[in-house]
Design a protein around this motif. Structure first.
Motif, short mmCIF file in Angstrom:
data_model
loop_
_atom_site.label_atom_id
_atom_site.label_comp_id
_atom_site.label_asym_id
_atom_site.label_seq_id
_atom_site.Cartn_x
_atom_site.Cartn_y
_atom_site.Cartn_z
N THR A 37 61.90 26.76 20.75
CA THR A 37 60.63 26.42 20.10
C THR A 37 60.09 27.61 19.31
N LEU A 38 60.16 28.79 19.95
CA LEU A 38 59.69 30.00 19.28
C LEU A 38 60.53 30.30 18.04
N LEU A 39 61.83 30.12 18.16
CA LEU A 39 62.71 30.40 17.02
C LEU A 39 62.37 29.48 15.85
N HIS A 40 62.10 28.19 16.17
CA HIS A 40 61.71 27.26 15.11
C HIS A 40 60.42 27.71 14.44
N MET A 41 59.51 28.25 15.27
CA MET A 41 58.21 28.66 14.72
C MET A 41 58.32 29.91 13.84
N TYR A 42 59.13 30.89 14.30
CA TYR A 42 59.04 32.21 13.67
C TYR A 42 60.26 32.63 12.87
N LEU A 43 61.41 32.02 13.12
CA LEU A 43 62.61 32.57 12.49
C LEU A 43 63.46 31.53 11.76
N ARG A 44 63.00 30.29 11.70
CA ARG A 44 63.90 29.25 11.17
C ARG A 44 64.27 29.49 9.71
N ASP A 45 63.43 30.22 8.94
CA ASP A 45 63.75 30.44 7.53
C ASP A 45 64.77 31.54 7.30
N VAL A 46 64.89 32.44 8.27
CA VAL A 46 65.76 33.60 8.05
C VAL A 46 66.99 33.61 8.94
N ALA A 47 67.04 32.69 9.91
CA ALA A 47 68.16 32.74 10.86
C ALA A 47 68.56 31.33 11.29
N ASP A 70 57.20 49.03 30.34
CA ASP A 70 56.38 48.44 29.28
C ASP A 70 57.20 47.89 28.11
N MET A 71 58.53 47.90 28.22
CA MET A 71 59.34 47.38 27.12
C MET A 71 59.52 45.87 27.24
N ILE A 72 59.51 45.19 26.11
CA ILE A 72 59.90 43.78 26.07
C ILE A 72 61.40 43.73 25.84
N ARG A 73 62.12 43.14 26.79
CA ARG A 73 63.59 43.19 26.74
C ARG A 73 64.15 41.85 26.30
N LEU A 74 64.45 41.73 25.00
CA LEU A 74 64.97 40.47 24.46
C LEU A 74 66.49 40.37 24.56
N GLY A 75 67.15 41.45 25.02
CA GLY A 75 68.60 41.42 25.03
C GLY A 75 69.22 41.48 26.41
N GLU A 105 56.22 37.47 26.83
CA GLU A 105 56.99 38.55 26.19
C GLU A 105 57.92 37.99 25.11
N LEU A 106 58.54 36.85 25.41
CA LEU A 106 59.42 36.23 24.42
C LEU A 106 58.62 35.96 23.14
N LYS A 107 57.42 35.46 23.31
CA LYS A 107 56.60 35.11 22.15
C LYS A 107 56.25 36.38 21.35
N THR A 108 55.71 37.37 22.04
CA THR A 108 55.34 38.62 21.35
C THR A 108 56.56 39.26 20.69
N GLY A 109 57.66 39.31 21.43
CA GLY A 109 58.87 39.97 20.94
C GLY A 109 59.44 39.27 19.71
N ILE A 110 59.50 37.94 19.78
CA ILE A 110 60.09 37.19 18.66
C ILE A 110 59.18 37.24 17.43
N GLN A 111 57.88 37.22 17.67
CA GLN A 111 56.93 37.37 16.56
C GLN A 111 57.16 38.71 15.85
N LEU A 112 57.28 39.77 16.65
CA LEU A 112 57.45 41.11 16.07
C LEU A 112 58.79 41.22 15.34
N LEU A 113 59.81 40.64 15.96
CA LEU A 113 61.13 40.63 15.33
C LEU A 113 61.04 39.95 13.97
N SER A 114 60.37 38.80 13.94
CA SER A 114 60.20 38.06 12.69
C SER A 114 59.49 38.92 11.64
N GLN A 115 58.45 39.60 12.09
CA GLN A 115 57.66 40.43 11.17
C GLN A 115 58.53 41.56 10.57
N LEU A 116 59.26 42.27 11.42
CA LEU A 116 60.05 43.40 10.94
C LEU A 116 61.24 42.94 10.09
#
Lengths: 483, 483
Positions: free
Chosen positions: A388-398, A117-122, A458-469
């Motif tokens: 695309t996901l990175l542009h959506m969720y993390l472009r301001d911080v990374a 059940d883990m999302i594995r981004l690494g 999973e990439l979408k959920t994981g990156i969203q959560l990463l962005s949030q935290l």
């Protein structure tokens, strides 16, 4: 339970806990079958960290005094008497032994990767949907085994596979002979053999600043010292000074480097190779991602231009076909290969004959090249989607560079937010990342983001959560300071 | 060529030869493409042993200055200048590195085993005619690969295989769980992992007087000390004294020991186990020949009665099914298994998933048991035939015990005739033996005679020739004295 270990005592806290438990079991106060309180409760009662309790309980378990039953808890063993009398102190054996344990973060990753059940981004591995499982299974029907194949291997590995590799490597510009090839059980074993068979204790192993080598221990466990340097802009005099008293070797990945995904330019390769020649410094070239350049294989390895036998070249089918087959190779001067083959025979008597037969079939039948072509396109699609996901969720911080192949994006956060606490928070929320500090001590800016394993969802959920935290961490800087 | 190296010089003879060649190449006296005289000619010219010339030529070859072309000879390389300028001194790297080279005799055996015209009386391997190659090839069509199988392995190995092994091991009287099992790439790797993951440098490794362990180096290369003892009649106080300052472990093969083929009695096992308990001394039990007891499996392992977790049990399919699959296992307390699994993941990321799938299929389908039944009968027939030959040709000069299983007869010659010179003479006549001194330093009385590999005709020719050379050696005792 009013007892607590003493902080000023000669014995460590966990050893005091082990002794206290053992005494109580011996005296019969803790009878066979008794349920132990949960570790978090014990930690409070003893006034110690939970990790201290955990270590003590592990030792008690190793000593045969307690046992864990999944879903039920921890109990005093049914028959602890025998164990009390005589059992070897396994934990002591483990603690004093030679090989380093895996980094704590990596052990946690290995553990949590077992959970579905883990999302594995690494994860540095292909998703099961990307693996050619069906074709590989079908191809087994076409494998011919020579009777010799089922016995012990020739020291350098199957001659048929080495011949097939000579043809295969020509596409990388490497012209070699079967006598210059050793078959190994993956690139990691190649590094082990080099550590044990070519280097003396105390040797210096230079690597790029962020490096996969930091996350594994073949060289450190053999007594070598790792030194991260910007190898393409090297300070030659300082290296020369170090090498006057110590033996050295460079470990590099000029093509699709792990963890950054970067490749060296032709000029960088030329400068680096010339420096190594001038210093008589051997080069270990790890080329395991070469097949996964999105534009085909335009970047050539150092080995293709190695006229003076400096390069120990490592390749593998783990990244482009299957890691489970455990087949890789080393290309090097013959005397080096013979030495490494001798050490390999002393280590495991050769690699799986069956795996070698399958890889030979895939290389010579064209199945491998066809499969890699498909895979390359799939990975490129995944890379695009991830960007695309990175542009959506993390472009301001990374920030990051667009990948040109392989599995990874080396994601750099502007602030040093990728701390162990964030790694643990993400695990609690079901997401696994590979933090930068696995690859470079005290690097809290990076994540090795893999687009090869998690699904799009999973990439979408994981990156969203990463962005949030990450954003939460940025908003509460006080959390990082100790009270 | 009037030059000769100086015996009194600071540099070794072979280094002087290397330097002399290098200087002549640098000066252009030995131009690119020049053919070198044969080694035996050079040895005479230089006034040194041929082995000294051989070592020098190896170093020159490793340095990229000369090259051998099979069937043509040795030549100065076409482009030695580049090599002269900068090549790493590979031979120096090899000489100063950590791992011990294989014993000279073993390297010779490994080399000559590659030649198809040798009669191999010592090989610890099944003849190709005894291997179930056809059934194994057919069975591949029935292998189902889970998509996960093709990725990196779980740290302890395939769960399906570990579950199958729990059932399989019950026949040996061992009741265990998948959590207590680690899959390894053969028994030799098991020893490597134990050396690196459980023992500290300087540990004492006790083994039986003649032992397979003497012919391999996992423990010595990790800095441990080997001590041969008659372990079933042990001098406990002296062991206890040694163990007060050093960590220790015992390596034993109570069932069909390699090289002797002997098995311990129940009483011997009980005495030994009790002593180890009293000394808190861990036991490594190597049980790789267990399936090959001619009367089925009447002798139980120590592990079957191990109530206090002393025994690290090692098994394998190499001896009864196929060495080329490279699959073995360790059964041990859970904390030990987790540690060894961590070290294995750092060593080679697991064993071949394909080999694991095949072994699982063979164990669960009954193919393994059926195949072993047949094999046992075939080996027994071969053992009987070999004994007939021994009665015919060697009964006056040697004695032996009738084998009760496995591959070997531990043939004892009344006189110490099994010297290295005899070993080399036999090689020249096309026969390879495993002399006793491979297993016990200065044992010139024994041969490990294998009935598992050579054909009946080869056994006959080989034993006849052995008899002839032994008798010649016995008749000319003066040959053994230096002039």
């Amino acid at each position: 339970m009013h007892w607590q270990p003493k902080r000023q005592a000669a014995l460590s806290l966990h050893t005091q806990i082990v002794t206290w438990f053992t005494d109580n079991i011996r005296s019969g106060d803790f009878p066979p079958g008794m349920k132990c309180p949960p570790q978090r409760v014990l930690a409070v009662q003893f006034g110690v960290n939970r990790s201290t309790v955990h270590t003590a309980m592990e030792e008690l378990q190793a000593n045969g005094l307690i046992e864990s039953i999944v879903g039920k808890g921890t109990f005093i063993c049914a028959d602890p008497w025998q164990a009390l009398l005589s059992q070897p102190k396994w934990q002591r054996y483990i603690d004093t032994s030679i090989h380093k344990p895996n980094m704590d973060t990596i052990q946690l990753i290995n553990d949590y990767e077992q959970r579905s059940d883990m999302i594995r981004l690494g994860t540095g591995e292909l998703a099961t949907t990307l693996l050619p499982t069906a074709s590989l299974e079908q191809s087994l029907a076409h494998i011919t085994l020579s009777p010799r194949a089922l016995g012990y291997s020739e020291p350098q590995g199957s001659i048929a596979l080495r011949e097939a590799l000579c043809v295969h490597l020509q596409k990388r510009g490497i012209h070699t002979t079967p006598r210059n090839i050793l078959i190994v059980s993956g690139a990691l074993q190649a590094l082990q053999l080099i550590a044990l068979g070519l280097l003396e204790r105390g040797s210096l192993v230079f690597h790029e600043e962020a490096s996969y080598l930091q996350s594994i221990h073949p060289f450190q466990s053999a007594g070598m010292q790792l030194l991260g340097r910007r190898l393409t802009q090297i300070d030659k005099p300082s290296m020369q000074a170090m090498l006057q008293t110590r033996q050295g070797v460079c470990y590099v990945m000029p093509t699709l480097h792990n963890p950054t995904g970067y490749s060296w330019s032709e000029a960088e390769k030329q400068t680096f190779y010339t420096m190594c020649q001038q210093l008589s410094l051997p080069i270990i070239e790890d080329d395991v991602y070469e097949a996964l350049q999105f534009d085909g294989t335009s970047i050539r390895p150092l080995k293709a231009n190695d006229r003076s036998g400096h390069v120990l070249y490592i390749g593998s089918i783990s990244k482009a076909l299957s890691a489970g087959l455990r087949i890789g190779w080393i290309v090097a001067p013959e005397a080096v290969i013979q030495r490494l083959a001798d050490v390999k025979m002393q280590t495991d008597y050769g690699s799986s004959a069956l795996s070698q037969a399958v890889v030979t079939h895939w290389l010579t039948s064209g199945l491998y090249d066809a499969s890699v072509d498909t895979l390359r396109q799939q990975l490129q699609q995944r890379a695009r989607y991830t960007e695309t996901l990175l542009h959506m969720y993390l472009r301001d911080v990374a920030s990051w560079q667009s990948p040109t192949g392989g599995y990874y994006i080396w994601l750099r956060f502007h602030e040093p937010v990728i701390q162990k606490s964030l790694f643990l928070q993400l695990i609690q929320r079901g997401v696994l990342i590979n933090p930068g500090y696995m690859y470079q001590p005290n690097d809290f800016h990076h994540i090795r983001l893999s687009f090869s394993y998690a699904s799009e969802a999973e990439l979408k959920t994981g990156i969203q959560l990463l962005s949030q935290l990450v954003n939460e961490a940025l908003l509460s800087p006080k959390k990082k300071r100790p009270d």
